[in-house]
Design a protein around this motif. Structure first.
Motif, mmCIF file in Angstrom:
data_model
loop_
_atom_site.group_PDB
_atom_site.id
_atom_site.type_symbol
_atom_site.label_atom_id
_atom_site.label_comp_id
_atom_site.label_asym_id
_atom_site.label_seq_id
_atom_site.Cartn_x
_atom_site.Cartn_y
_atom_site.Cartn_z
ATOM 1 N N SER A 11 7.714 3.370 69.377
ATOM 2 C CA SER A 11 7.201 3.547 68.025
ATOM 3 C C SER A 11 6.992 2.203 67.351
ATOM 4 C CB SER A 11 8.193 4.394 67.219
ATOM 5 O OG SER A 11 7.767 4.501 65.887
ATOM 6 N N ARG A 12 7.955 1.293 67.524
ATOM 7 C CA ARG A 12 7.846 -0.038 66.924
ATOM 8 C C ARG A 12 6.696 -0.818 67.560
ATOM 9 N NH1 ARG A 12 12.742 -1.172 67.458
ATOM 10 N NH2 ARG A 12 12.678 -2.386 69.386
ATOM 11 N N THR A 13 6.571 -0.718 68.867
ATOM 12 C CA THR A 13 5.503 -1.414 69.590
ATOM 13 C C THR A 13 4.128 -0.890 69.182
ATOM 14 O OG1 THR A 13 6.929 -1.836 71.495
ATOM 15 C CG2 THR A 13 4.568 -1.945 71.872
ATOM 16 N N ASP A 14 4.016 0.436 69.075
ATOM 17 C CA ASP A 14 2.747 1.041 68.668
ATOM 18 C C ASP A 14 2.368 0.613 67.249
ATOM 19 O OD1 ASP A 14 2.545 2.308 71.069
ATOM 20 O OD2 ASP A 14 3.281 4.252 70.368
ATOM 21 N N GLU A 15 3.374 0.500 66.387
ATOM 22 C CA GLU A 15 3.116 0.089 65.008
ATOM 23 C C GLU A 15 2.595 -1.343 64.959
ATOM 24 O OE1 GLU A 15 2.753 0.290 60.929
ATOM 25 O OE2 GLU A 15 3.042 1.879 62.409
ATOM 26 N N VAL A 16 3.220 -2.226 65.735
ATOM 27 C CA VAL A 16 2.768 -3.624 65.782
ATOM 28 C C VAL A 16 1.350 -3.690 66.338
ATOM 29 C CG1 VAL A 16 3.173 -5.898 66.797
ATOM 30 C CG2 VAL A 16 5.107 -4.540 65.989
ATOM 31 N N HIS A 17 1.080 -2.853 67.340
ATOM 32 C CA HIS A 17 -0.268 -2.810 67.921
ATOM 33 C C HIS A 17 -1.292 -2.395 66.872
ATOM 34 C CE1 HIS A 17 -3.653 -1.922 70.491
ATOM 35 N NE2 HIS A 17 -3.583 -0.634 70.200
ATOM 36 N N ARG A 18 -0.979 -1.381 66.070
ATOM 37 C CA ARG A 18 -1.903 -0.932 65.020
ATOM 38 C C ARG A 18 -2.099 -2.013 63.958
ATOM 39 N NH1 ARG A 18 0.725 4.092 65.899
ATOM 40 N NH2 ARG A 18 2.273 3.632 64.281
ATOM 41 N N ILE A 19 -1.012 -2.689 63.603
ATOM 42 C CA ILE A 19 -1.110 -3.764 62.611
ATOM 43 C C ILE A 19 -2.003 -4.886 63.135
ATOM 44 C CG2 ILE A 19 0.182 -5.575 61.406
ATOM 45 C CD1 ILE A 19 2.551 -3.636 61.304
ATOM 46 N N THR A 20 -1.843 -5.212 64.415
ATOM 47 C CA THR A 20 -2.657 -6.269 65.031
ATOM 48 C C THR A 20 -4.142 -5.929 64.956
ATOM 49 O OG1 THR A 20 -0.870 -6.857 66.556
ATOM 50 C CG2 THR A 20 -3.097 -7.559 67.164
ATOM 51 N N GLU A 21 -4.476 -4.700 65.323
ATOM 52 C CA GLU A 21 -5.873 -4.273 65.235
ATOM 53 C C GLU A 21 -6.379 -4.341 63.790
ATOM 54 O OE1 GLU A 21 -6.822 -1.149 68.768
ATOM 55 O OE2 GLU A 21 -5.595 -0.365 67.117
ATOM 56 N N ASN A 22 -5.523 -3.947 62.854
ATOM 57 C CA ASN A 22 -5.920 -3.955 61.442
ATOM 58 C C ASN A 22 -6.143 -5.363 60.909
ATOM 59 O OD1 ASN A 22 -5.975 -1.176 61.103
ATOM 60 N ND2 ASN A 22 -3.824 -1.053 60.504
ATOM 61 N N VAL A 23 -5.372 -6.336 61.412
ATOM 62 C CA VAL A 23 -5.570 -7.724 60.973
ATOM 63 C C VAL A 23 -6.982 -8.176 61.348
ATOM 64 C CG1 VAL A 23 -4.880 -10.129 61.308
ATOM 65 C CG2 VAL A 23 -3.122 -8.371 61.056
ATOM 66 N N TYR A 24 -7.372 -7.909 62.598
ATOM 67 C CA TYR A 24 -8.726 -8.268 63.036
ATOM 68 C C TYR A 24 -9.777 -7.530 62.210
ATOM 69 C CZ TYR A 24 -7.250 -10.808 67.242
ATOM 70 O OH TYR A 24 -6.725 -11.741 68.115
ATOM 71 N N LYS A 25 -9.556 -6.239 61.997
ATOM 72 C CA LYS A 25 -10.534 -5.434 61.260
ATOM 73 C C LYS A 25 -10.632 -5.883 59.807
ATOM 74 C CE LYS A 25 -10.075 -1.377 64.245
ATOM 75 N NZ LYS A 25 -9.539 -0.005 64.389
ATOM 76 N N ASN A 26 -9.488 -6.251 59.220
ATOM 77 C CA ASN A 26 -9.504 -6.720 57.828
ATOM 78 C C ASN A 26 -10.297 -8.017 57.683
ATOM 79 O OD1 ASN A 26 -8.036 -4.588 56.813
ATOM 80 N ND2 ASN A 26 -6.062 -5.636 56.947
ATOM 81 N N ILE A 27 -10.196 -8.888 58.685
ATOM 82 C CA ILE A 27 -10.976 -10.132 58.642
ATOM 83 C C ILE A 27 -12.465 -9.796 58.669
ATOM 84 C CG2 ILE A 27 -11.535 -12.290 59.814
ATOM 85 C CD1 ILE A 27 -8.702 -12.289 60.954
ATOM 86 N N MET A 28 -12.835 -8.878 59.563
ATOM 87 C CA MET A 28 -14.251 -8.532 59.723
ATOM 88 C C MET A 28 -14.790 -7.685 58.569
ATOM 89 S SD MET A 28 -14.647 -7.797 63.832
ATOM 90 C CE MET A 28 -13.242 -6.706 64.016
ATOM 91 N N GLU A 29 -13.954 -6.761 58.056
ATOM 92 C CA GLU A 29 -14.438 -5.791 57.081
ATOM 93 C C GLU A 29 -14.139 -6.185 55.632
ATOM 94 O OE1 GLU A 29 -12.699 -2.103 58.259
ATOM 95 O OE2 GLU A 29 -13.639 -2.129 60.251
ATOM 96 N N GLN A 30 -13.199 -7.120 55.426
ATOM 97 C CA GLN A 30 -12.853 -7.508 54.063
ATOM 98 C C GLN A 30 -13.043 -9.008 53.826
ATOM 99 O OE1 GLN A 30 -9.132 -5.906 52.580
ATOM 100 N NE2 GLN A 30 -9.313 -4.087 53.871
ATOM 101 N N PHE A 31 -12.400 -9.830 54.666
ATOM 102 C CA PHE A 31 -12.484 -11.279 54.447
ATOM 103 C C PHE A 31 -13.917 -11.780 54.565
ATOM 104 C CE2 PHE A 31 -12.643 -15.627 56.016
ATOM 105 C CZ PHE A 31 -11.876 -16.294 55.066
#
Length: 221
Positions: A11-31
């Motif tokens: 569960s912890r690993t999956d959460e970190v994985h989702r956060i990692t994907e979101n960091v990339y997506k936030n750069i592309m979709e927001q930053f």
């Protein structure tokens, strides 16, 4: 999984994985969209300042002309010199403003425009690479887990379950290694994603500082 804390760790690993994907997506979709808007506003600012410099030249030329008229006068020649001196001070300030505008364009606008165009392709490739490697490692782990379950079912139905002991331990060790490998990959991927995000803000700060250096020189006049 064969480890007692497996659900929590997954569960912890999956959460970190989702956060990692979101960091990339936030750069592309927001930053990046915000950066494009910043560039557009900076261009408007540059255009306005350019208009000011054009108007200022006309103003200073008119001031010089007034100085020339005063210099030709018998009673106001000394005031003509004063007007010339004022015009020269303003001319120097104008030169500084033009240098600031040049720096603003070259150090900030040009660099940011190049960065934002290249960034979209780079980030898409980086995210895709991370996701593919994550999927590969995850599938390898799941395959090993399935093999262990298969072996255990076979062992439970056997009259001599002990003969499967060594093989089972090999799978247990392999699963542990693959899980650790996946955990480490996700942890490193998270660090890399944060580093990518920070690098972009650092670049913006660096470019803004380069402009501010020239701007402070202008405003100190």
């Amino acid at each position: 999984m064969v480890v007692t804390d497996a659900p929590t760790r997954m569960s912890r690993t999956d959460e970190v994985h989702r956060i990692t994907e979101n960091v990339y997506k936030n750069i592309m979709e927001q930053f990046n969209p915000c950066l494009r808007n910043f560039i557009a506003m900076a261009k408007s600012y540059e255009k306005a300042l350019t208009s000011v410099t054009f108007a200022a030249k006309g103003y200073f030329d008119a001031l010089v002309r007034m100085g020339e008229m005063a210099s030709e006068s018998q009673g106001s020649k000394d005031l003509g010199d004063v007007l010339f001196q004022m015009a020269e001070v303003h001319r120097q300030i104008q030169i500084q403003l033009e240098e600031m505008l040049k720096s603003f364009h070259n150090e900030l606008l040009t660099e940011l425009e190049k960065k934002v165009e290249l960034d979209a392709r780079y980030l898409n490739a980086a995210l895709k690479k991370y996701q593919m490697e994550h999927k590969s490692k995850g599938e390898s782990l799941e395959k090993c887990q399935a093999e262990l379950k298969k072996l255990r079912r076979k062992s439970q139905g056997s009259k001599h379950p002990s003969k499967y002991g060594d093989k089972e331990m090999q799978y247990v060790e392999a699963i542990s290694n693959k899980q650790s490998e996946l955990d480490n990959y996700i942890a490193q991927g998270y660090k890399n994603a944060l580093s990518e995000e920070r690098r972009r803000y650092c670049f913006l700060v660096d470019r803004q500082c380069a402009v501010a250096k020239n701007s402070s020189s202008y405003h100190s006049k």
